[in-house]
Design a protein around this motif. Structure first.
Motif, PDB file in Angstrom:
ATOM      1  N   PHE A  91       1.011  -1.329   0.196  1.00 44.97           N
ATOM      2  CA  PHE A  91       0.084  -0.046  -0.115  1.00 44.97           C
ATOM      3  C   PHE A  91       0.791   1.259  -0.014  1.00 44.97           C
ATOM      4  N   PRO A  92       1.601   1.475  -1.010  1.00 42.24           N
ATOM      5  CA  PRO A  92       2.627   2.570  -0.983  1.00 42.24           C
ATOM      6  C   PRO A  92       1.839   3.863  -1.285  1.00 42.24           C
ATOM      7  N   PHE A  93       0.885   4.394  -0.414  1.00 38.36           N
ATOM      8  CA  PHE A  93       0.162   5.540  -0.840  1.00 38.36           C
ATOM      9  C   PHE A  93       0.848   6.745  -0.717  1.00 38.36           C
ATOM     10  N   ARG A  94       2.013   6.798  -0.008  1.00 38.42           N
ATOM     11  CA  ARG A  94       2.764   7.964   0.142  1.00 38.42           C
ATOM     12  C   ARG A  94       3.591   8.205  -1.245  1.00 38.42           C
ATOM     13  N   GLU A  95       4.063   7.163  -1.771  1.00 38.56           N
ATOM     14  CA  GLU A  95       4.557   7.424  -2.997  1.00 38.56           C
ATOM     15  C   GLU A  95       3.745   7.709  -4.214  1.00 38.56           C
ATOM     16  N   LEU A  96       2.605   7.405  -3.821  1.00 30.88           N
ATOM     17  CA  LEU A  96       1.483   7.419  -4.913  1.00 30.88           C
ATOM     18  C   LEU A  96       1.182   8.918  -4.738  1.00 30.88           C
ATOM     19  N   LEU A  97       0.881   9.411  -3.787  1.00 28.03           N
ATOM     20  CA  LEU A  97       0.732  10.932  -3.548  1.00 28.03           C
ATOM     21  C   LEU A  97       1.700  11.704  -4.004  1.00 28.03           C
ATOM     22  N   GLN A  98       3.064  11.631  -3.697  1.00 22.32           N
ATOM     23  CA  GLN A  98       4.140  12.251  -4.045  1.00 22.32           C
ATOM     24  C   GLN A  98       4.341  12.282  -5.626  1.00 22.32           C
ATOM     25  N   MET A  99       3.820  10.999  -6.509  1.00 19.97           N
ATOM     26  CA  MET A  99       3.808  10.934  -7.650  1.00 19.97           C
ATOM     27  C   MET A  99       2.670  11.884  -8.259  1.00 19.97           C
ATOM     28  N   MET A 100       1.535  11.924  -7.589  1.00 17.78           N
ATOM     29  CA  MET A 100       0.394  12.984  -7.893  1.00 17.78           C
ATOM     30  C   MET A 100       1.043  14.520  -7.814  1.00 17.78           C
ATOM     31  N   SER A 101       1.975  14.734  -6.615  1.00 18.98           N
ATOM     32  CA  SER A 101       2.446  16.177  -6.637  1.00 18.98           C
ATOM     33  C   SER A 101       3.313  16.474  -7.677  1.00 18.98           C
ATOM     34  N   ALA A 102       4.135  15.596  -8.275  1.00 13.01           N
ATOM     35  CA  ALA A 102       5.234  15.500  -9.103  1.00 13.01           C
ATOM     36  C   ALA A 102       4.745  15.837 -10.402  1.00 13.01           C
ATOM     37  N   SER A 103       3.487  15.101 -10.802  1.00  9.78           N
ATOM     38  CA  SER A 103       2.656  15.345 -12.060  1.00  9.78           C
ATOM     39  C   SER A 103       2.108  16.674 -12.029  1.00  9.78           C
ATOM     40  N   ALA A 104       1.586  17.120 -10.825  1.00 10.74           N
ATOM     41  CA  ALA A 104       0.796  18.440 -10.673  1.00 10.74           C
ATOM     42  C   ALA A 104       1.978  19.427 -10.933  1.00 10.74           C
ATOM     43  N   ASN A 105       3.205  19.323 -10.439  1.00 14.30           N
ATOM     44  CA  ASN A 105       4.287  20.175 -10.634  1.00 14.30           C
ATOM     45  C   ASN A 105       4.611  20.070 -12.333  1.00 14.30           C
ATOM     46  N   ALA A 106       4.796  19.004 -12.725  1.00 11.93           N
ATOM     47  CA  ALA A 106       4.996  19.237 -14.316  1.00 11.93           C
ATOM     48  C   ALA A 106       3.872  19.755 -15.291  1.00 11.93           C
ATOM     49  N   GLU A 107       2.713  19.652 -14.625  1.00  9.21           N
ATOM     50  CA  GLU A 107       1.659  20.238 -15.232  1.00  9.21           C
ATOM     51  C   GLU A 107       1.760  21.811 -14.998  1.00  9.21           C
ATOM     52  N   GLN A 108       2.104  22.421 -13.987  1.00 15.74           N
ATOM     53  CA  GLN A 108       2.179  23.595 -13.828  1.00 15.74           C
ATOM     54  C   GLN A 108       3.348  24.164 -14.870  1.00 15.74           C
ATOM     55  N   ARG A 109       4.409  23.403 -15.064  1.00 13.50           N
ATOM     56  CA  ARG A 109       5.678  23.837 -16.011  1.00 13.50           C
ATOM     57  C   ARG A 109       5.007  23.930 -17.199  1.00 13.50           C
ATOM     58  N   GLY A 110       3.991  22.995 -17.806  1.00 15.49           N
ATOM     59  CA  GLY A 110       3.448  23.007 -18.887  1.00 15.49           C
ATOM     60  C   GLY A 110       4.301  21.933 -20.000  1.00 15.49           C
ATOM     61  N   ALA A 111       4.659  20.853 -19.089  1.00 18.41           N
ATOM     62  CA  ALA A 111       5.346  19.777 -19.555  1.00 18.41           C
ATOM     63  C   ALA A 111       4.770  19.039 -20.830  1.00 18.41           C
ATOM     64  N   GLY A 112       5.427  18.318 -21.668  1.00 12.56           N
ATOM     65  CA  GLY A 112       4.851  17.517 -22.509  1.00 12.56           C
ATOM     66  C   GLY A 112       4.254  16.112 -21.895  1.00 12.56           C
ATOM     67  N   ASP A 113       3.721  15.482 -22.748  1.00  6.91           N
ATOM     68  CA  ASP A 113       3.188  14.100 -22.284  1.00  6.91           C
ATOM     69  C   ASP A 113       4.107  13.266 -21.821  1.00  6.91           C
ATOM     70  N   GLU A 114       5.346  13.481 -22.704  1.00  3.25           N
ATOM     71  CA  GLU A 114       6.387  12.242 -22.266  1.00  3.25           C
ATOM     72  C   GLU A 114       6.897  12.492 -20.752  1.00  3.25           C
ATOM     73  N   VAL A 115       6.832  13.761 -20.424  1.00  4.76           N
ATOM     74  CA  VAL A 115       7.400  13.992 -18.815  1.00  4.76           C
ATOM     75  C   VAL A 115       6.304  13.128 -17.907  1.00  4.76           C
ATOM     76  N   PHE A 116       5.103  13.206 -18.254  1.00  3.67           N
ATOM     77  CA  PHE A 116       3.959  12.531 -17.248  1.00  3.67           C
ATOM     78  C   PHE A 116       4.254  11.130 -17.366  1.00  3.67           C
ATOM     79  N   GLU A 117       4.595  10.649 -18.607  1.00  2.00           N
ATOM     80  CA  GLU A 117       4.665   9.086 -18.921  1.00  2.00           C
ATOM     81  C   GLU A 117       6.149   8.678 -18.076  1.00  2.00           C
ATOM     82  N   LYS A 118       7.159   9.677 -18.222  1.00  2.00           N
ATOM     83  CA  LYS A 118       8.299   9.358 -17.334  1.00  2.00           C
ATOM     84  C   LYS A 118       8.131   9.197 -15.702  1.00  2.00           C
TER      85      LYS A 118
END
Ligand code: ADP
Lengths: 439, 254
Positions: free
Chosen positions: B213-240
């Motif tokens: 139940f790696p919820f912590r890492e999961l939520l951190q991943m959501m934050s990292a994706s939110a961060n990428a979204e704010q930057r305007g990153a391309g799809d490949e960044v989210f995939e990465k």
């Protein structure tokens, strides 16, 4: 494997070599960005190490190696209490086998340094910045930002990925740029060119959104957006949604379509609660309209950092303080306090917490005025020699010395004294050199 | 007293949108399984992870500028939207989205059935409603993120396994292609092969089956994706970012 383990909480962090010296990184990054994560270093509180998530490649390694041979912006600032303007790399970070992993730099972390975006909402301003953070402070930060940009451009550096996340501000309003490994520059020794490969959509000029390289003009665009945000307490000049209400429009779309309510009022439904652009003094508003009107599609039409610097400089001396409410100050073009007027209409005070549970702003600020004034120095942003001379001259002509950074206090003689000291130092140097050549 | 004036002239429809912030918003929905199979350590782990993630979110100056969080749970007798720590009664016209800096983690209990289909429908609906609210206020938004987390198979109200989720697939597929939101579907715990197939069908781009139940890492991943979204990153960044999150499994098992 080592890659995957990085984000995971481990009893002890990764070991890396900095200039051949072994250091241990903290188990958790301070924060992970998209392409890298920044780690604290055990027993070295003043530095951090940025590790790339993916093997960074020879190109990036070469870039870092060349950066280490340079000391841009004179290396160290002039003003007392002022942090460097660039978080320049101080060492390359390598693994046990010598492989390139990232780089070390000075730490600019909270609470001393806060990302610029922290100034863009009331909640964060009140939480993260000194009690008296007001419009004059924002104006001063804008000046420092323009100053930093002007100096970088003077030395041939292009900020490139210029955004409210990559700049931090301290309690005196001094600014530091963090993401130096993305700066575009030409190596003066080898003439190699290192382009900027990063961008942040909300600050990217249209030509960059279209895939073009970072240039001084694209910096000018981002600088204009940042200064506008500072002067309006956080409003993005490309906010708002087009009238056809079904479309999903982002800031990026509005930039690409040249849709700014600052330059073309009425082109969008403005965000509710938007601060009227006329909060900007006329000279600054004219620059903003140039940047967000013709300047969007014509890079050469954008005001340059120097233009902002001049206009901001004028205003800093003229800004007025509201007699009625704490943290209210405004441009000299307004005869009544715009923040009070807005609070009366909307019930929301941009600078003070008016919620029933919030602190009593007037009492809190009165207390802080007494405790803080003694500690606050007159902040001084370093001044480029040529600029120093010009400013010096103007000061002599114009009477009162202009302020050099966000000032909480009435002017003291400090900037003048500092300027004179530098002048004397230069004179001595000239004499020494002349004597030496005389032999 | 200068601050005695407290007029409430704010139109009701704006009351849910923080006034002194007109940043472009990033709506984020956590759609969480709280059915009986989550009882014990799993729900405990989830609550702990929510609490520490909330703290990190508050401390993150740039994320808390634009992220807004809503929570949807499925368990007990049905589905529930939470406004921070407060469960919202059904049909109340209040937005469950809370600005990140004001978000408080709910304390969740585990019981009952797995109405995954209904929960996901609710998540999609609140995102659409939020977009309309923001737009009416002249506010822009980044692409929202919906994160579905489950350890089992979708059931009906009596706890029996159901195919009802299949009715969602066409809409979800269209919406994701039209970039209306990014849907993440994460299987945790003892989720079965069949459960994994459901997640793959719902979220073809971002699905994962994780051990424990790696919820912590999961939520951190959501934050990292939110961060990428704010930057305007391309799809490949989210995939990465997502690929990296998936491959971290072995380390969590330790
Ligand atoms: N010198 C520094 N001191 C303290 N924090 C830093 C420093 N440099 C970067 N950071 C923090 O680490 C985070 C990640 O940095 P970075 O990898 O550059 O992000 P990104 O690649 O997303 O721009 C940044 O958000 C920044 O707040």
């Amino acid at each position: 494997m080592g890659d995957g383990a990085r984000l995971v909480t481990a009893p002890t962090g990764q070991r890396v070599l900095l200039d051949g010296r072994r250091v241990t990184l903290g188990p958790q990054p301070l924060k992970g960005g998209g392409q890298a994560a920044v780690y604290p270093v055990a027993d070295h509180r003043q530095i951090v190490v940025k590790l790339y998530r993916e093997p960074p490649g020879a190109e990036q390694e070469r870039r870092l190696e060349r950066m280490l041979t340079l000391t841009p912006l004179g290396g160290r600032p002039i003003g007392p209490g002022q942090p460097p303007e660039l978080a320049w790399p101080t060492a390359v970070a390598r693994g046990a086998g010598g492989e390139f992993l990232g780089y070390a730099m000075r730490r600019f972390g909270e609470p001393g340094h806060v990302q610029l975006v922290g100034l863009f909402t009331r909640a964060q301003r009140l939480r993260l910045f000194p009690e008296r953070t007001d419009w004059r402070f924002m104006l001063g930060v804008g000046w420092n930002l323009a100053f930093m940009t002007a100096r970088m451009h003077y030395e041939g550096l292009v900020v490139g990925d210029f955004s409210s996340n990559n700049v931090v501000v301290d309690a005196n309003g001094f600014v530091t740029f963090l993401d130096c490994d993305s700066i575009a520059f030409t190596d003066p020794a080898t003439h190699e060119e290192f382009p900027c490969l990063m961008q942040t959509a909300d600050y990217a000029a249209p030509e960059r959104l279209a895939g073009g390289p970072a240039t001084r003009q694209s910096d000018d665009f981002a600088l204009a957006v940042l200064i506008y945000q500072l002067l309006t307490a956080g409003n993005h000049p490309f906010g708002g949604v087009p009238r056809d209400s079904e479309s999903e429009t982002t800031v990026k779309d509005n930039i690409a379509a040249s849709r700014s309510y600052v330059a073309a009022p009425g082109c969008v439904i403005v965000p509710r609660g938007v601060v009227d652009p006329t909060i900007l003094p006329p000279a600054l508003l004219a620059l903003a309209r140039r940047a967000f009107g013709p300047g969007v599609t014509h890079p050469a039409a954008r005001p340059q950092a120097q233009d902002w610097l001049r206009a901001l400089d004028e205003e800093r001396r003229l800004a007025r303080v509201c007699p009625d409410r704490p943290r209210h100050s405004h441009g000299s073009h307004l005869t009544t306090c715009p923040w009070c007027a807005r609070a009366a209409v909307t019930g929301h005070d941009v600078f003070n917490d008016t919620s029933p549970t919030g602190p009593n702003p007037s009492a809190a600020s009165a207390a802080s005025r007494q405790t803080k004034q003694m500690h606050l120095m007159q902040p001084v942003q370093p001044v480029h020699p040529t600029q120093q001379k010009r400013r010096q001259r103007r000061r002599e002509q114009a009477g009162p010395p202009s302020r050099q950074a966000p000032t909480w206090l009435p002017d003291t003689g400090r900037p003048l004294a500092l300027g004179l000291t530098i002048l004397v130092a230069v004179l001595v140097l000239v004499i020494v050199v002349n004597l030496a050549q005389g032999h | 007293m200068r601050n005695e004036r407290q007029p409430r002239t704010l139109p009701a429809s704006y009351a849910d949108i923080e006034f002194e912030n007109n940043a472009q918003r990033l709506p984020l929905v956590l759609c969480l399984d709280t059915s009986s199979s989550m009882t014990g350590p799993p729900i405990q782990t989830l609550n702990d992870a929510l609490r520490s993630w909330t703290r990190e979110l508050h401390d993150d100056v740039s994320l808390s500028y634009s992220v807004e969080v809503a929570v949807v749970t499925f368990g007990g007798q049905g589905v529930c939207a939470w406004r921070g720590a407060q469960p919202l009664p059904p049909q109340v016209p209040v937005s469950p989205f809370v600005p990140a800096h004001a978000f408080q983690a709910p304390v969740l209990g585990a019981a009952g059935v797995t109405l995954l289909t209904e929960a996901l429908e609710l998540a999609v609906r609140i995102v659409a409603d939020r977009k309309a609210e923001l737009r009416a206020g002249g506010l822009q938004y980044y692409r929202p993120q919906i994160c579905l987390v489950t350890d089992g198979l979708p059931t009906d109200g009596t706890g029996r396994w159901t195919n009802a989720w299949q009715r969602l697939v066409p809409t979800l597929t269209d919406d994701q292609l039209a970039r209306k939101y990014r849907l993440y579907a994460i299987g945790v715990g003892d989720i079965s092969d069949m459960g994994e197939q459901v997640l793959k069908a719902l979220a073809p781009a971002f699905n994962a089956r994780l051990h424990g139940f790696p919820f912590r890492e999961l939520l951190q991943m959501m934050s990292a994706s939110a961060n990428a979204e704010q930057r305007g990153a391309g799809d490949e960044v989210f995939e990465k970012i997502f690929a990296q999150f998936r491959t971290q499994r072995p380390a969590w098992e330790a």
